[in-house]
Design an enzyme around this catalytic site. Structure first.
Site, PDB file in Angstrom:
ATOM      1  N   CYS A   1       6.591  63.075  15.260  1.00  0.00           N
ATOM      2  CA  CYS A   1       6.029  62.906  16.611  1.00  0.00           C
ATOM      3  C   CYS A   1       5.233  64.161  16.965  1.00  0.00           C
ATOM      4  CB  CYS A   1       7.124  62.663  17.644  1.00  0.00           C
ATOM      5  SG  CYS A   1       8.374  61.443  17.173  1.00  0.00           S
TER       6      CYS A   1
ATOM      7  N   ALA B   1       1.946  65.092  17.536  1.00  0.00           N
ATOM      8  CA  ALA B   1       0.824  65.298  18.471  1.00  0.00           C
ATOM      9  C   ALA B   1       1.342  65.805  19.828  1.00  0.00           C
ATOM     10  CB  ALA B   1       0.062  63.996  18.648  1.00  0.00           C
ATOM     11  N   PRO B   2       0.564  66.663  20.505  1.00  0.00           N
ATOM     12  CA  PRO B   2      -0.797  67.098  20.194  1.00  0.00           C
ATOM     13  C   PRO B   2      -0.913  68.259  19.203  1.00  0.00           C
ATOM     14  CG  PRO B   2      -0.136  68.031  22.278  1.00  0.00           C
ATOM     15  CD  PRO B   2       1.005  67.149  21.833  1.00  0.00           C
ATOM     16  N   GLY B   3       0.202  68.760  18.689  1.00  0.00           N
ATOM     17  CA  GLY B   3       0.133  69.708  17.593  1.00  0.00           C
ATOM     18  C   GLY B   3       0.384  71.161  17.914  1.00  0.00           C
ATOM     19  N   GLY B   4       0.820  71.462  19.126  1.00  0.00           N
ATOM     20  CA  GLY B   4       1.099  72.859  19.461  1.00  0.00           C
ATOM     21  C   GLY B   4       2.192  73.443  18.593  1.00  0.00           C
ATOM     22  N   LYS B   5       3.266  72.692  18.418  1.00  0.00           N
ATOM     23  CA  LYS B   5       4.377  73.175  17.586  1.00  0.00           C
ATOM     24  C   LYS B   5       3.990  73.170  16.107  1.00  0.00           C
ATOM     25  CE  LYS B   5       7.850  71.545  20.918  1.00  0.00           C
ATOM     26  NZ  LYS B   5       6.923  70.834  21.844  1.00  0.00           N
TER      27      LYS B   5
ATOM     28  N   ASP C   1       5.393  55.711  11.940  1.00  0.00           N
ATOM     29  CA  ASP C   1       6.427  55.605  12.962  1.00  0.00           C
ATOM     30  C   ASP C   1       7.655  56.394  12.509  1.00  0.00           C
ATOM     31  OD1 ASP C   1       8.259  54.916  14.869  1.00  0.00           O
ATOM     32  OD2 ASP C   1       8.173  52.755  14.500  1.00  0.00           O
TER      33      ASP C   1
ATOM     34  N   ASP D   1      10.630  66.100  17.907  1.00  0.00           N
ATOM     35  CA  ASP D   1      10.232  66.203  19.314  1.00  0.00           C
ATOM     36  C   ASP D   1      10.039  64.771  19.809  1.00  0.00           C
ATOM     37  OD1 ASP D   1       9.291  66.905  21.771  1.00  0.00           O
ATOM     38  OD2 ASP D   1       7.705  68.218  21.053  1.00  0.00           O
TER      39      ASP D   1
ATOM     40  N   CYS E   1      11.422  66.969  26.273  1.00  0.00           N
ATOM     41  CA  CYS E   1      10.949  67.619  27.505  1.00  0.00           C
ATOM     42  C   CYS E   1      11.473  66.858  28.722  1.00  0.00           C
ATOM     43  CB  CYS E   1       9.429  67.732  27.532  1.00  0.00           C
ATOM     44  SG  CYS E   1       8.534  66.194  27.276  1.00  0.00           S
TER      45      CYS E   1
END
Length: 438
Positions: A267, A269-273, A315, A333, A386
């Site tokens: 999971c 996106a958006p790819g910060g981690k 998935d 996440d 979150c």
């Protein structure tokens, strides 16, 4: 919303665009998507887009109060939906807390005049321009009395649905008020230092040289005193920093990464981690997401950072994408209500329903169970959400550990959203699990 004769630099044009976006949120569309559609339909130039976005976000943070005031001011619910939204946008501006401080973005009477102009410019609500004028002028005349009456309603006082505040009271009896206030605050612009390219001290010097005030709020986290456009962030295009909340920056260090590991960012996106993992160690990383468009955003970020990962559409609740080789580390996440990040996404509070937590917790449990089988013996899985709702966080973690006899390691647990000088972060939950060795 089609193009109108209104000038693109006018407040009327901005109010009309913001109202259309707010009306779409009321039908279930997320605000960023609603704004994107409005921008495309109106052909709004960049400056007008920024102003529309600002008003729409202000309205989402003040919607409970605006709707309570409107119920007092109008004999019946304004129709069509865009008219209701236009009045909410105008009331959010003239009743904003900043008005009392003298730093409101627009003069009250300018808002009234331009709201009437916006109403007259739209054929679907031009008939109501007299009502818009009367409603808003009455509010200005009777501001204090109307606010006092409206704020008797909890939805107006806190600007959240009643079920949301009730859930927080039950879950966090000593902190619920602070949590609500934090969710209504404007989010900071927090940067993550790319330790492959710079250091905290060196980057702070760069900011000082540019006259940009900032403070350190984490090992890699720098909060700018005032948000600025991404294009103006020193070193951003060169990959020296990325935009990421301080709480989200805890994920990569918790994974205990070492060079050569095989890592899954599920999971992603958006790819910060994703970027932070690759900045932390030389690993073989697979970034997985079910949305190919969101994967493309990860690729763009990695190119900016000059980092590489394998990207795959799939998935996380299934295994059709998996090659059968176990991972040393897995970052999960998982999908959630996002109740911990409402200061960044104030529309979430109005889009979610009380039953969503149970539904999404079921989805997340399926994902966690599926990913666990892909973890090698002695490997570690980091569960992140979150959300503030225990059903999606601590209760989920405890149930997962019991199902799999997973070893639970030290991790922060539930982080409540915090707005303070030394700490400023969203509300995230972390649970770290280790699989027993063979």
């Amino acid at each position: 919303m089609s193009k109108t004769h209104l000038k693109a630099d006018s407040l009327a044009f901005t109010l009309l665009g913001a109202a259309r976006a707010v009306a779409q949120v009321k039908t279930g569309t997320a605000l960023p998507q609603a704004l994107a559609a409005t921008f495309a339909q109106t052909g709004a130039p960049p400056q007008a887009r920024g102003a529309m976005q600002d008003i729409a976000y202000r309205t989402m943070r003040r919607l409970g109060r605006a709707e309570a005031l409107l119920a007092l001011l109008a004999n019946k619910p304004p129709s069509p939906a865009e008219l209701h939204a236009l009045l909410c946008c105008a009331l959010a501006l003239v009743s904003d807390d900043s008005t009392a401080r003298g730093d409101a973005p627009y003069e009250d009477f300018t808002v009234v005049d331009q709201a009437v102009t916006a109403c007259a410019a739209d054929l679907s609500m031009a008939h109501a321009k007299g009502m818009v004028n009367a409603v808003l002028r009455r509010f200005l005349r009777e501001r204090e009395a109307l606010l006092q009456q409206a704020l008797k309603r909890e939805e107006a006082r806190w600007n959240y649905p009643r079920w949301w505040t009730d859930t927080l009271k039950k879950s966090y009896p000593g902190d619920w008020e602070a949590i609500l206030r934090a969710g209504n605050a404007n989010p900071p612009l927090t940067l993550r230092i790319n330790v492959r390219k710079t250091s905290m001290d060196d980057y702070l010097r760069i900011l000082t040289d540019k006259g940009i005030a900032a403070s350190t709020i984490g090992p890699y986290a720098v909060r700018l005193e005032r948000p600025i456009p991404v294009t103006q962030i020193p070193g951003f295009e060169q990959g020296l920093v990325s935009v990421q909340d301080a709480a989200a920056q805890l994920a990569a260090p918790l994974l205990d990464l070492r060079d050569g590991m095989r890592v899954l960012d599920a999971c992603a996106a958006p790819g910060g981690k994703t970027g932070h993992i690759l900045e932390s160690a030389e690993v073989d990383l697979l970034a997985l997401d079910s949305d190919p468009k969101r994967l493309a955003r990860i690729e763009e970020n990695l190119q900016r950072l000059q980092l590489k990962a394998s990207l795959k559409t799939g998935d996380a609740a299934g295994s059709g994408w998996w090659d059968g080789q176990p991972f040393d580390r897995i970052l999960a996440d998982v999908p959630c209500t996002a109740s911990g990040i409402v200061r960044r996404h104030p529309d979430i509070r109005w889009l979610r329903r009380k039953e969503d937590a149970a539904r999404l917790a079921t989805v997340s449990a399926t994902i966690l169970d599926n990913l666990w089988q892909m973890l090698r013996p002695d490997g570690k899985l980091l569960f992140v959400t979150c959300s503030l709702w225990p059903q999606e966080s601590e209760m989920q973690a405890a149930a997962f550990a019991a199902r799999h006899q997973a070893i639970r390691l030290s991790a922060p647990g539930q982080l409540l959203p915090t707005v303070a000088a030394g700490q400023d972060h969203d509300g995230l939950f972390y649970a770290l699990f280790q699989k027993a060795p063979v």
